[in-house]
Design an enzyme around this catalytic site. Structure first.
Site, PDB file in Angstrom:
ATOM      1  N   CYS A  87      38.532  41.566  47.621  1.00 41.48           N
ATOM      2  CA  CYS A  87      39.575  40.626  48.049  1.00 41.48           C
ATOM      3  C   CYS A  87      40.941  41.097  47.545  1.00 41.48           C
ATOM      4  CB  CYS A  87      39.270  39.229  47.525  1.00 41.48           C
ATOM      5  SG  CYS A  87      39.383  39.091  45.722  1.00 41.48           S
ATOM      6  N   CYS A 106      41.214  41.237  43.797  1.00 44.77           N
ATOM      7  CA  CYS A 106      40.475  42.381  43.241  1.00 44.77           C
ATOM      8  C   CYS A 106      41.315  43.647  43.350  1.00 44.77           C
ATOM      9  CB  CYS A 106      39.148  42.576  43.970  1.00 44.77           C
ATOM     10  SG  CYS A 106      38.022  41.176  43.831  1.00 44.77           S
TER      11      CYS A 106
END
Length: 77
Positions: free
Chosen positions: A10, A13
């Site tokens: 994501c 991340c």
């Protein structure tokens, strides 16, 4: 130094990976960043909230994206 970014890929991340790289570079460390994206692998490390970061197998960050400065302090320790 092995820096593992644990998360499914994501935006948070990716931001954690970017911050970790900036922090390691600012300290002049020899490092390698590995992204662990498979949920069973993430859970096997005891992570309950992503993004997370482990350094040399030790979980250092979980559930948030620290600043580059905060990560540099973690990497120094």
């Amino acid at each position: 130094m092995l820096i593992e970014i644990l998360g499914t890929g994501c935006a948070k991340c990716e931001l954690l990976a970017k911050h970790a790289e900036e922090a390691a570079r600012s300290l002049g460390l020899e490092y390698r960043i590995v992204k662990v994206k498979e949920i069973p692998d993430i859970m096997a490390r005891g992570v309950m909230s992503t993004p997370a970061m482990a350094v040399d197998g030790v979980l250092k960050v979980q559930g948030h994206v620290p600043t580059v400065r905060s990560l540099a302090e973690l990497l120094k320790a």
